[in-house]
Scaffold this active site. Structure first.
Site, PDB file in Angstrom:
ATOM      1  CB  ILE A  56      -0.942   0.000   1.231  1.00  0.00           C
ATOM      2  CG1 ILE A  56      -1.725  -1.324   1.288  1.00  0.00           C
ATOM      3  CG2 ILE A  56      -1.887   1.202   1.183  1.00  0.00           C
ATOM      4  CD1 ILE A  56      -2.520  -1.670   0.036  1.00  0.00           C
ATOM      5  CD  GLU A  57       4.688   1.583  -2.959  1.00  0.00           C
ATOM      6  OE1 GLU A  57       5.017   2.549  -3.668  1.00  0.00           O
ATOM      7  OE2 GLU A  57       5.295   0.498  -2.966  1.00  0.00           O
ATOM      8  CB  SER A  58      -1.654   5.614  -3.120  1.00  0.00           C
ATOM      9  OG  SER A  58      -2.217   4.415  -3.596  1.00  0.00           O
TER      10      SER A  58
END
Ligand SMILES: *[C@@H]1O[C@H](CO)[C@@H](O)[C@H](O)[C@H]1NC(C)=O
Ligand SMILES: *[C@@H]1O[C@H](CO)[C@@H](O)[C@H](O)[C@H]1NC(C)=O
Ligand SMILES: *[C@@H]1O[C@H](CO)[C@@H](O)[C@H](O)[C@H]1NC(C)=O
Ligand SMILES: *[C@@H]1O[C@H](CO)[C@@H](O)[C@H](O)[C@H]1NC(C)=O
Ligand SMILES: CC(=O)N[C@H]1CO[C@H](CO)[C@@H](O)[C@@H]1O
Length: 419
Positions: A177-179
């Site tokens: 998860i990067e956003s």
């Protein structure tokens, strides 16, 4: 067939995301001992074709060096028609493949055979959610739980009229998860594990309970004179933990950035059960190119004192080539030093993750180079392993290869060198 399925704009977009390979510990099935600190397996993200030469999945599974493939990525949680969207670059996406009616979810059932071939070869195949361009996130725990049910039904042990990988059943979920927003991922993870019947179980207790159940079933079904003594003895070793509702172990992993705590998944890492974290020691101030700020010790401390799963393994995430990341690429020998250091100092160390498979392959088989190095450093630490108290191993003795041979040493050794 696969090389013709290209979509360069998508590839460019997702190519900046992450795809890895690990020399790590996630071994399939019950021969799995999370309590060891010397597991050396390997995992590799597959799906993103970062060097424009991605082969079909089963091609990589022929290679004994790879243990785990997270398929990357499911990058939209709620797409058209309420279904998620997957994109594996040149191999499976909503433009080149048919989609389920009223959705943007590709029907890639042609991957079922590859997935099953890989699983039969002992690989763990998971689905990676997120990526650098992910449209992801939850607004409530109940939304996260509904999504977990949806993922369970589409890709894992549940049932659905649409199964993008046909009758293949994946082995778990990876969260990259990067956003989006950080909240509610713990609820997602807990629901997946509860659907799997794994609440409260670690990989090693699951393996042990499964072995107990097998031994118990055998002892109660065999009543020959020869086995009578054994049978009556085994009557006492009834399974303590009930795993009848868990058909297999499903792995939950994540790929946080090295700055601790991770901005997106840090909260979930502290609240839910994860089996491994593949820490991205690149594109960050604490990367492998910044030895003075490299912070594996922080992650080791997290594993031992904060993570709800004290068996969680921490991997060194590294770029597979100079092109695979903006910063943080180090050569094989430097990475090998990090590895042997970790093997020596940190019991949470699980292995190495390389981003990504395609670039590692084309970078002179960087993955093989690391494998060789890990075998060497493994040999260096092997005598230490032999001195470890055997009593710490007996609880996770695997009944499946129990038979009558004294397998403790050979097993420990082969697992240690299993890249
Ligand atoms: C998915 O694709 C397979 C193979 O082309 C096909 O047999 C199947 O009917 C499709 N499923 C749906 C629900 O469209
Ligand atoms: C239990 O029985 C199965 C099938 O008969 C066999 O494959 C397995 O090795 C046995 N396991 C043990 C622990 O005896
Ligand atoms: C397996 O059986 C042993 C012996 O009965 C027991 O002590 C142990 O708790 C069991 N383990 C699990 C996970 O059920
Ligand atoms: C090894 O196990 C024995 C028997 O349980 C115990 O007495 C001893 O203290 C252990 N040694 C170490 C180094 O843990
Ligand atoms: C990074 C790190 O802490 N390395 C240490 C590992 O353990 C050896 C032996 O104690 C030390 O020399 C290293 O500095």
């Amino acid at each position: 067939m696969f090389s013709a399925r290209t979509c360069s704009s998508m590839r460019a977009m997702l190519g900046a995301a992450f795809l890895t390979l690990t020399l790590g510990l996630l071994e399939r099935v019950v021969a799995f001992d999370m309590t060891r600190n010397d597991n050396v397996g390997r995992r590799r993200y597959w799906g993103q074709d970062s060097a424009n030469s991605q082969q079909r999945l089963s091609y990589y599974c022929k290679d004994s060096t790879v243990d785990t493939f997270p398929l990357a990525f499911l990058y939209i949680f709620r797409g058209t028609g309420g279904e998620p969207v997957i994109d594996f670059a040149n191999t499976c996406n909503q433009w080149d493949d048919s989609v389920y009616s009223g959705t943007a979810l590709a029907n890639c059932s042609f991957l079922a055979q590859d997935i099953k071939t890989c699983q039969a070869a002992g690989k763990i195949i998971t689905l990676s959610l997120g990526g650098a361009t992910g449209q992801v996130g939850f607004s409530s725990d109940s939304q996260a739980e509904s999504f977990a049910d949806q993922i369970w039904n589409l890709f894992l042990g549940g049932k659905s009229s649409i199964r993008p990988f046909g009758d293949a059943i994946l082995d778990g979920i990876d969260l990259d998860i990067e956003s989006g927003t950080a909240a509610h991922y713990a609820a997602f993870v807990s629901r997946i594990r509860s659907n799997a019947g794994l609440t409260g179980l670690t990989a090693s207790t699951y393996a042990e309970a499964r072995a107990n159940a097998t031994a118990h079933a055998n002892s109660t079904s065999h009543h020959t004179t020869a086995s009578k003594d054994k049978a009556s003895k085994d009557k006492d070793s009834k399974p303590v933990v009930d795993v009848t509702s868990a058909s297999k172990y499903y792995y939950i992993t994540s790929a946080p950035q090295c700055p601790y705590p991770d901005a997106y998944i840090g909260g979930a890492l502290n609240a839910a059960h994860f089996d491994a974290v593949y820490v991205q020691f690149y594109n960050n101030y604490c990367g492998l190119d910044q030895p003075s700020d490299y912070n594996f010790d922080t992650w080791d401390n997290w594993a031992k004192t904060v993570s709800p799963n004290k068996e969680v393994k921490v991997y060194i995430g590294a770029p597979g080539s100079a092109d695979a990341a903006g910063e943080g690429y180090v050569g094989v020998s430097t990475l090998a030093n990090y590895v042997s250091d970790a093997q020596e100092n940190w019991s949470s160390f699980g292995g190495v993750m390389l981003w990504d498979a395609d670039t590692a392959y084309t970078n002179g088989r960087f993955d093989k180079g690391i494998k060789t190095a890990m075998v060497t450093s493994g040999a260096k630490f092997a005598p230490k392993q032999a001195h470890r108290n055997e009593t710490t191993h007996t609880t996770s003795k695997n009944e499946e290869d129990d038979s009558s041979e004294p397998v403790e040493k050979p097993r420990a050794k082969s697992r240690f060198f299993r890249l």
